[in-house]
Design a protein around this motif. Structure first.
Motif, PDB file in Angstrom:
ATOM      1  N   THR A  63       0.908  -1.035  -0.040  1.00 38.70           N
ATOM      2  CA  THR A  63      -0.035  -0.075   0.052  1.00 38.70           C
ATOM      3  C   THR A  63       0.917   1.360  -0.131  1.00 38.70           C
ATOM      4  OG1 THR A  63      -1.962  -1.004   1.450  1.00 38.70           O
ATOM      5  CG2 THR A  63      -1.776   1.308   1.532  1.00 38.70           C
ATOM      6  N   PHE A  65       0.455   4.938   0.985  1.00 38.43           N
ATOM      7  CA  PHE A  65      -0.271   5.902   1.769  1.00 38.43           C
ATOM      8  C   PHE A  65       0.096   7.245   1.403  1.00 38.43           C
ATOM      9  CE2 PHE A  65      -1.528   8.976   4.925  1.00 38.43           C
ATOM     10  CZ  PHE A  65      -2.576   8.425   5.611  1.00 38.43           C
ATOM     11  N   GLU A  99      -3.829   4.455  -0.285  1.00 35.54           N
ATOM     12  CA  GLU A  99      -4.709   5.100   0.823  1.00 35.54           C
ATOM     13  C   GLU A  99      -4.394   6.546   1.240  1.00 35.54           C
ATOM     14  OE1 GLU A  99      -5.520   0.766   3.334  1.00 35.54           O
ATOM     15  OE2 GLU A  99      -4.501   2.429   4.280  1.00 35.54           O
ATOM     16  N   ARG A 147      -9.530   4.340   0.263  1.00 39.14           N
ATOM     17  CA  ARG A 147      -8.842   3.298  -0.315  1.00 39.14           C
ATOM     18  C   ARG A 147      -9.129   2.688  -1.729  1.00 39.14           C
ATOM     19  NH1 ARG A 147      -5.860  -1.196   1.835  1.00 39.14           N
ATOM     20  NH2 ARG A 147      -6.371  -3.394   1.078  1.00 39.14           N
TER      21      ARG A 147
END
Ligand SMILES: CC(C)(COP(=O)(O)OP(=O)(O)OC[C@H]1O[C@@H](n2cnc3c(N)ncnc32)[C@H](O)[C@@H]1OP(=O)(O)O)[C@@H](O)C(=O)NCCC(=O)NCCS
Length: 154
Positions: A63, A65, A99, A147
């Motif tokens: 992921t 961020f 995210e 997300r």
């Protein structure tokens, strides 16, 4: 990808991009060095006009961020915010999710992340995350988590 020498330019750019929180110059320097692989700097005629800072949450290596996205007023609406985000996710095929958190009233930011999800042909979900009273003790508006993913960036 930003270089450590870009830290001061990034600090000045963020100061011009309300309503972004200003961090310390030292924080921007660390973003441009230790976190450079998950950050992007955009230049126009050799001048810095866009910066995206991000990191991989330690428990989520798949992921990105996104911490902050800043585009100088004179360069807005040209797709720079989206291009910086797509550039970072295209650097590493292991990244399959994006995210971020967004305040309810930031229309440009919602449009940026929704548009990026569309480009990546990926799902977009949102849910409350940091609450004005519970987490910010009334000092900051509530932040909603978003997300995007899963996706395969090319
Ligand atoms: C949010 C911000 C980074 C967007 O940067 P940008 O380079 O102008 O965005 P893009 O040109 O990539 O636009 C992406 C999408 O958002 C839309 N958009 C951009 N600004 C918008 C606005 N003010 N209102 C509504 N939609 C907007 C674009 O039309 C585009 O939509 P599309 O995908 O349907 O084509 C920029 O406005 C900014 O720096 N704002 C101040 C700081 C901030 O709030 N940052 C976000 C919080 S982290």
């Amino acid at each position: 990808m930003p270089q450590p020498e870009d830290g001061t330019d990034v600090f000045d750019l963020i100061a011009r991009c309300k309503p972004l929180d200003e961090n310390s110059l030292y924080c921007n320097l660390l973003q441009c060095s230790d976190f450079q692989e998950t950050c992007a700097l955009a230049e126009m005629d050799g001048k810095p006009v866009g910066f995206l800072s991000g990191y991989r949450p330690p428990a989520k290596p798949d992921t990105l961020f996104v911490w902050q996205v800043a585009v100088a007023e004179e360069a807005r609406g040209l797709g720079l915010g989206r291009r910086m985000m797509l550039d970072i996710v295209s650097r590493d095929p292991q990244i399959r999710f994006i995210e971020a958190t967004i305040t309810e009233d930031n229309d440009a930011s919602w449009a940026l992340f929704r548009g990026t999800a569309k480009r990546l042909d990926a799902d977009f979900n949102s849910a409350p995350r940091f609450d004005r009273e519970r987490h910010f003790r009334g000092r900051h508006d509530s932040e909603h988590a978003i997300r995007i993913g899963p996706f395969t960036a090319r």
